[in-house]
Design an enzyme around this catalytic site. Structure first.
Site, PDB file in Angstrom:
ATOM      1  N   GLU A 115       0.846  -1.195   0.000  1.00  0.00           N
ATOM      2  CA  GLU A 115       0.000   0.000   0.000  1.00  0.00           C
ATOM      3  C   GLU A 115       0.874   1.234   0.000  1.00  0.00           C
ATOM      4  O   GLU A 115       2.008   1.196   0.462  1.00  0.00           O
ATOM      5  CB  GLU A 115      -0.858   0.030   1.277  1.00  0.00           C
ATOM      6  N   LYS A 117       2.183   4.522   1.507  1.00  0.00           N
ATOM      7  CA  LYS A 117       2.252   5.033   2.871  1.00  0.00           C
ATOM      8  C   LYS A 117       2.039   6.543   2.814  1.00  0.00           C
ATOM      9  O   LYS A 117       2.887   7.285   2.322  1.00  0.00           O
ATOM     10  CB  LYS A 117       3.603   4.708   3.508  1.00  0.00           C
ATOM     11  N   ASP A 119       1.600  10.321   3.996  1.00  0.00           N
ATOM     12  CA  ASP A 119       2.284  11.112   4.993  1.00  0.00           C
ATOM     13  C   ASP A 119       1.280  12.065   5.629  1.00  0.00           C
ATOM     14  O   ASP A 119       1.040  13.154   5.132  1.00  0.00           O
ATOM     15  CB  ASP A 119       3.418  11.882   4.325  1.00  0.00           C
ATOM     16  N   ARG A 138      -3.832   9.077  17.154  1.00  0.00           N
ATOM     17  CA  ARG A 138      -3.065   7.932  17.608  1.00  0.00           C
ATOM     18  C   ARG A 138      -2.453   8.222  18.984  1.00  0.00           C
ATOM     19  O   ARG A 138      -2.388   7.340  19.836  1.00  0.00           O
ATOM     20  CB  ARG A 138      -1.955   7.625  16.603  1.00  0.00           C
ATOM     21  N   TYR A 226      -6.790   2.179   6.256  1.00  0.00           N
ATOM     22  CA  TYR A 226      -5.885   1.114   5.841  1.00  0.00           C
ATOM     23  C   TYR A 226      -5.898  -0.110   6.750  1.00  0.00           C
ATOM     24  O   TYR A 226      -5.156  -1.061   6.532  1.00  0.00           O
ATOM     25  CB  TYR A 226      -4.457   1.627   5.708  1.00  0.00           C
ATOM     26  N   LYS A 315      10.589   2.879   3.404  1.00  0.00           N
ATOM     27  CA  LYS A 315      10.623   4.344   3.275  1.00  0.00           C
ATOM     28  C   LYS A 315      11.362   4.762   2.018  1.00  0.00           C
ATOM     29  O   LYS A 315      12.363   4.150   1.646  1.00  0.00           O
ATOM     30  CB  LYS A 315      11.341   4.954   4.483  1.00  0.00           C
ATOM     31  N   CYS A 409       8.883  48.973   1.797  1.00  0.00           N
ATOM     32  CA  CYS A 409       8.562  48.002   0.753  1.00  0.00           C
ATOM     33  C   CYS A 409       9.713  47.901  -0.245  1.00  0.00           C
ATOM     34  O   CYS A 409      10.198  48.924  -0.737  1.00  0.00           O
ATOM     35  CB  CYS A 409       7.283  48.433   0.036  1.00  0.00           C
ATOM     36  N   CYS A 412       8.335  49.603  -3.667  1.00  0.00           N
ATOM     37  CA  CYS A 412       7.945  51.005  -3.838  1.00  0.00           C
ATOM     38  C   CYS A 412       8.465  51.893  -2.720  1.00  0.00           C
ATOM     39  O   CYS A 412       8.199  53.093  -2.717  1.00  0.00           O
ATOM     40  CB  CYS A 412       6.432  51.123  -3.940  1.00  0.00           C
ATOM     41  N   CYS A 427       3.019  46.098   2.827  1.00  0.00           N
ATOM     42  CA  CYS A 427       3.346  47.387   2.221  1.00  0.00           C
ATOM     43  C   CYS A 427       2.106  48.272   2.284  1.00  0.00           C
ATOM     44  O   CYS A 427       1.008  47.847   1.948  1.00  0.00           O
ATOM     45  CB  CYS A 427       3.759  47.169   0.771  1.00  0.00           C
ATOM     46  N   CYS A 432       1.820  50.928  -5.138  1.00  0.00           N
ATOM     47  CA  CYS A 432       2.949  49.993  -5.203  1.00  0.00           C
ATOM     48  C   CYS A 432       2.880  49.150  -6.481  1.00  0.00           C
ATOM     49  O   CYS A 432       1.897  48.448  -6.723  1.00  0.00           O
ATOM     50  CB  CYS A 432       2.937  49.086  -3.982  1.00  0.00           C
TER      51      CYS A 432
HETATM   52  S1  IVH Z   1      -0.489   0.131   8.658  1.00  0.00           S
HETATM   53  C1  IVH Z   1      -0.152  -1.858  12.812  1.00  0.00           C
HETATM   54  N1  IVH Z   1      -0.804   1.277   6.326  1.00  0.00           N
HETATM   55  O1  IVH Z   1       2.388   4.998   8.989  1.00  0.00           O
HETATM   56  C2  IVH Z   1       0.170  -1.237  11.499  1.00  0.00           C
HETATM   57  N2  IVH Z   1       0.093   2.573   8.096  1.00  0.00           N
HETATM   58  O2  IVH Z   1       4.862   4.459  10.418  1.00  0.00           O
HETATM   59  C3  IVH Z   1      -0.487   0.038  11.320  1.00  0.00           C
HETATM   60  N3  IVH Z   1       0.536   4.903   7.498  1.00  0.00           N
HETATM   61  O3  IVH Z   1       1.064   5.032  12.229  1.00  0.00           O
HETATM   62  C4  IVH Z   1      -0.016   0.806  10.179  1.00  0.00           C
HETATM   63  N4  IVH Z   1      -0.149   4.767   5.419  1.00  0.00           N
HETATM   64  O4  IVH Z   1      -0.134   6.402  10.449  1.00  0.00           O
HETATM   65  C5  IVH Z   1      -0.396   1.422   7.593  1.00  0.00           C
HETATM   66  N5  IVH Z   1      -1.169   2.171   4.212  1.00  0.00           N
HETATM   67  C6  IVH Z   1      -0.772   2.319   5.483  1.00  0.00           C
HETATM   68  C7  IVH Z   1      -0.293   3.546   5.969  1.00  0.00           C
HETATM   69  C8  IVH Z   1       0.133   3.628   7.285  1.00  0.00           C
HETATM   70  C9  IVH Z   1       0.343   5.556   6.355  1.00  0.00           C
HETATM   71  C10 IVH Z   1       1.095   5.484   8.735  1.00  0.00           C
HETATM   72  C11 IVH Z   1       0.302   5.166   9.956  1.00  0.00           C
HETATM   73  C12 IVH Z   1       1.255   4.559  10.941  1.00  0.00           C
HETATM   74  C13 IVH Z   1       2.572   4.974  10.385  1.00  0.00           C
HETATM   75  C14 IVH Z   1       3.616   3.990  10.770  1.00  0.00           C
END
Ligand code: IVH
Length: 672
Positions: A115, A117, A119, A138, A226, A315, A409, A412, A427, A432
């Site tokens: 999946e 990830k 941000d 969380r 997720y 990552k 400014c 101007c 300004c 200007c």
């Molecule tokens: S699974 C127990 N899936 O990444 C496992 N996390 O670094 C739970 N995150 O706290 C995480 N996309 O906030 C999962 N597709 C995804 C995610 C995801 C973003 C975040 C999540 C988690 C953090 C962990």
């Protein structure tokens, strides 16, 4: 209306709005126009104003916020919200796969779900009997903060799950901002003199931690779910089936970003693809999560106190680079806001050459202690302009120069002033040139008057040659004026003049937006246009009148009034009018042969689309609704009309076939 009738109508509106909301936000397939949606929504708000007891926590009105809190309450997660272990490169991904196989004592290739990830900020949502009852951050994984009212404002998040839903669902997801929405929001914040957010994640976190949900509601937050904490009633055996179930219940799932693979090689392929393509996504991702698909195997693998053993976060390499700040420029915006921008020695960050970075404001400069000549670490996120994340102070040699907040400014030389609640100085110069340039750029931009071809280069020349001193001058430009430009031929000049002329009759919301009234963005311009119908009406509105409008607060009301009171602005408006600029007014809310009447279209219309039919009645002053009630005046039933037709017949309403409707409406359209 008595309470019983109000309650019935409220229930009807709620169902309708929840349904339309899902069609619009989750399925991207709206069935009714925005205007119709707004009308239903407003009707709901009016009902709740008259009968406050109808305002339940899962009313669609919660999308715009509940009463503010004094503080957040702590909430314990039923099951801890774990974090993920990281893999920082492909070898570490392979090592994860090897570890899992070893623990499961297998040499068979495993099925993984990969999946994106996101941000953002992790949250948990609890649905009991399909209803969203609690939402929390969380926090430290064990306890988080209760932010239910804020989460309810996220439009794509269902307040009610689609049946057949489970008795209990604790679902987890990531709250995030689309990159484009984030950028727009920051631009608006700059214009309003508010501090900008450093990145979409900070913006999401800041928006969720608002005590006043109405503030959260204004932020275009999104969510992807997720995973789950608890689930009662169903027992899926695979993670991907679970995601599909969540999707069926109406929760937003990033199914498009999901890839199933057998064996780690496929996961690594996807990892590479994502690194390659991450810039093309509408949102920021910082990696890929690899999960063992089989839920039984997941249980077998278990978790450490910190993270599950069945998943890993792969990552992406950081998009950071080291470079030197060769200068700090001061940009003057159209409202005079002065913002600092770092000029960098060009450096490549994951394939993109970067030569500017945003410094946001002087508070940020002070926080980073960034000086001209400093070596810095810059980071690129999405396609937003990069940020300076850190100054490498140990690399200083003493030649670095701080840049104080300007007193005048840079464009101007007029004095600048920093107002109490603002983070950027402004300004104060009335003439200007930098402000004028930005005002013109805004005026001609696509969402405003949309004057095609009048780009920054031409605007510069218009100013240099002193051909324009306000946006009104655009409309008196002659061919000969344009010939004074560098490299301007006849065809091009005529094209530009035609584009300018074509902009004279833009719809009122665009024109209002183009004027650049402080605090009035594209959305509020629409609200004002709809409410007042004409520039003239709006220009004489009082603050009291303005603040009665939903979404218009005292600050916006004050800027609208002061805009129209300002003699310079009045002169410009007058000159625009003289030049033939006449925004197309909004259809009046009153009047029209069908004013006050309500139509419901149901079934398949074979000659007209639903939208076209709705537009036809709206042009005659009627409104189109999605649900049949005693208040419905006409029901137009196409083929295969179902329950709505039954209800209409039951209530004894006037029902027309499509053919009858066409004859009826044509007669009326001729008379308007
Ligand atoms: S699974 C127990 N899936 O990444 C496992 N996390 O670094 C739970 N995150 O706290 C995480 N996309 O906030 C999962 N597709 C995804 C995610 C995801 C973003 C975040 C999540 C988690 C953090 C962990």
């Amino acid at each position: 209306m008595d309470i019983a009738a109000a309650r019935a109508r409220h229930a009807e509106l709620s169902t309708q709005l929840h349904h339309q909301n899902r069609l619009y936000y989750a399925l991207d397939a709206p069935e009714i126009s925005d205007a119709d949606y707004d009308r239903l929504f407003r009707e709901l708000l009016e009902l709740e104003k008259a009968f406050p007891q109808l305002t339940t926590d899962d009313s669609p009105s919660r999308r715009i916020g509940a009463p503010p809190l004094d503080k957040f309450t702590q909430i314990r997660h039923q099951q801890p919200m774990l974090s993920l272990d990281n893999a920082l490169n492909e070898d570490e991904i392979r090592a994860f796969d090897a570890r899992v196989k070893r623990q499961l004592e297998t040499s068979d290739e495993l099925e993984y779900v990969c999946e994106m990830k996101l941000d953002g900020v992790a949250v948990e949502l609890v649905y009991r009997h399909g209803r969203l009852v609690v939402g929390s951050t969380r926090g430290d994984g064990v306890t988080g903060e209760e932010i239910t009212a804020n989460l309810r404002t996220i439009r794509s998040l269902p307040l009610q799950l689609e049946a057949p839903y489970p008795a209990l669902l604790e679902v987890r997801g990531e709250i995030y901002f689309d990159t484009a929405a984030f950028r727009t929001m920051n631009e608006e914040r700059t214009t309003e003199g508010l501090p900008t957010f450093a990145n979409p994640r900070n913006a999401a976190a800041g928006s969720l931690r608002q005590l006043d949900p109405a503030i959260t509601a204004k932020r275009p937050l999104r969510i992807f779910c997720y995973g789950i904490g608890a689930l009662d009633g169903v027992t899926p055996t695979r993670h991907d089936t679970l995601l599909n179930l969540l999707n069926d219940w109406g929760l937003p799932i990033n199914l498009a970003g999901m890839r199933k693979t057998v064996g780690v090689a496929g996961a690594i392929d996807y990892f590479r693809e994502l690194i390659e393509n991450r810039d093309a996504l509408a949102f920021e991702i910082d990696g890929m999560v690899i999960k063992v698909n089989d839920l039984n195997l997941q249980r077998q693998l278990g978790a450490t106190s910190r993270a599950p053993r069945w998943a890993i976060a792969a990552k992406f390499p950081p998009r950071q680079a080291e470079t030197t700040v060769s200068d700090i420029l001061l940009q003057v915006g159209r409202t005079g806001a002065i913002t600092p921008v770092a000029v960098l020695q060009s450096v490549k960050i994951s394939g993109v050459t970067v030569s500017r970075a945003s410094l946001h404001n002087w508070d940020e400069i002070a926080r980073l202690d960034v000086r001209i000549g400093d070596r810095v670490l810059v980071e690129r996120a999405g396609d937003v302009i990069p940020d300076v994340v850190k100054v490498l102070t140990d690399r200083r040699d003493g030649s670095e120069r701080p840049l104080p907040e300007p007193a005048t400014c840079p464009a101007c030389a007029a004095p600048v002033k920093r107002f109490n609640d603002e983070v950027v100085p402004r300004c104060q110069g009335l003439a200007c040139p930098a402000q004028l340039k930005e005002r013109i750029k805004h005026f001609v931009s696509r969402k405003a008057m949309d004057i095609d071809g009048l780009g920054g280069r031409y605007i510069d020349q218009l100013l240099e040659l002193q051909l324009v001193t306000s946006v009104a001058d655009l409309y008196t430009l002659q061919r000969d004026d344009l010939f004074r430009f560098e490299r301007m031929g006849e065809t091009l000049a005529d094209k530009l003049l035609a584009a300018i002329a074509a902009s004279k009759k833009r719809p009122l919301p665009r024109f209002l937006f183009a004027l650049g009234i402080r605090n009035v963005g594209a959305h509020l311009a629409k609200v004002l246009a709809r409410q007042f119908g004409s520039l003239e009406r709006l220009s004489t509105a009082t603050e009291e009148e303005l603040t009665t409008i939903h979404e218009i607060g005292p600050q916006v009301a004050a800027s609208v009034v002061s805009f129209f009171r300002n003699p310079d602005n009045r002169a410009i408006l007058q000159r625009l009018a003289q030049a033939g600029v006449a925004a197309q007014e909004e259809a009046p809310r009153a009047g029209g042969p069908l004013f006050g009447k309500t139509f419901v279209f149901t079934g398949t219309l074979s000659q007209l689309g639903r939208t076209e039919a709705q537009q036809k009645v709206e042009r005659c002053g009627a409104r189109a609704s999605g649900s049949v009630s005693k208040k419905t005046d006409y029901v137009v039933a196409g083929t295969e009309a179902g329950s709505k037709l039954d209800k209409a017949l039951q209530l004894g309403l006037t029902v027309m076939t499509e053919e009858e409707f066409l004859v009826f409406i044509e007669g009326l359209e001729d008379s308007t």
